[in-house]
Design an enzyme around this catalytic site. Structure first.
Site: not given
Ligand code: NAD
Length: 271
Positions: A49, A93, A116
């Site tokens: 990322k 995460q 997300d």
């Protein structure tokens, strides 16, 4: 000969437009990446990322906290990120350590910063679902009236992918660990999307001509190779189209995450 659905190719085709959108923003777009603990797989996903962020001109702030952190402390860090105007998007995460309630953590993120797309008020689509949709569009593979079987029903991947397929007009069946006759559902699919995290789940015997196979799984073999849930080498000769692992859904997920970041910046950063 099947078509290889290359996520790297599609990602590279999306990048120039994404860079143009980043350059047109009135802010210096910054993504906060919160990592709890130091799982090597999480560190490696975060590395991908960061690399992509740099490529398209997005800043990232990596906030790493020990796995012993309490849920309350973690929520308070997220609240600080929500209130920080120099941070435009946030991801936590996953997975998290067992003593932390994932839902409580996700819901602490402000929906206007939720890149997300996992909060209940999310304004963007979860990255893997968006990435798969874009991959299919690029290769002109319509889901309209298609029978899609999704193997896996996690909140992060399987469920949003199934939702996306329904929105695209597909007739969707979702299978999970407890489903009976998974193999029958796999055989019946026009489009098979596998997100179980189980190496070798789908082999040559399970697929047939005419199918499109999207392999979301990421598994490490004993000899440290990265493979999907589908036996790519043997299945590719049978089906019409298939994603490789690595190089299929993975790059699309990263790319879609940053498309989400840019969407949020365009919509919610005060001009
Ligand atoms: P998860 O463990 O939360 O969920 C797995 C799902 O698959 C569950 O619903 C489970 O019931 C089902 N399942 C497991 N074994 C099965 C079996 N034998 N038969 C049928 N169903 C089975 O995992 P997740 O977070 O959804 O991730 C799934 C996989 O996708 C993992 O390999 C993960 O690393 C990978 N992943 C890839 C990307 C990407 O960008 N390529 C993104 C996220 C996750």
């Amino acid at each position: 000969m099947s078509t290889i659905l290359s996520g790297r190719t599609v990602r590279d085709a999306i990048v120039p437009e994404l860079v143009r959108r980043v350059q047109a923003l009135s802010c210096e777009p910054t993504l906060a990446i919160i990592q709890v603990g130091d799982r090597p797989d999480s560190t490696s996903f975060i590395g991908a990322k960061k690399k992509f962020a740099q490529q398209i001109g997005i800043q990232e702030k990596h906030i790493q906290v020990p796995s012993s952190i309490s849920e309350k402390e973690l929520i308070s860090i997220i609240h600080e990120c929500n209130a920080d105007d120099s941070l435009h998007a946030i991801i936590v995460q996953l997975p998290l350590p067992e003593h932390i309630d994932r839902t409580a953590i996700i819901e602490a993120i402000s929906p206007t910063k939720d890149a997300d797309g996992l909060t209940s008020g999310a304004l963007v689509m979860p990255a893997t679902a968006r990435g798969i949709r874009e991959l299919l569009h690029f290769y002109h593979l319509s889901l309209q009236e298609k029978k899609v079987t999704v193997v896996g029903r996690s909140l992060l991947v399987g469920k949003p992918v199934a939702d996306m397929c329904r929105t695209e007009g597909a007739i969707v069946t979702v299978c999970h660990k407890g489903s009976i006759d998974i193999m029958k559902e796999i055989a019946a699919a026009d489009v098979l999307i596998v997100a179980a995290g189980k190496e070798g789940l789908v082999g040559r015997e399970q697929v047939r001509q005419g199918q499109v196979v999207i392999d979301v799984g990421i598994n490490k073999t004993q000899d440290h190779r990265v493979v999907g849930d589908v036996d790519f080498e043997h299945v590719r000769d049978v089906v019409t189209a298939i994603t490789p692992v690595p190089g299929g859904v993975g790059p699309m997920t990263v790319c879609a995450l940053f498309e989400n970041v840019v969407d949020l910046c365009e919509r919610y950063v005060k001009q």
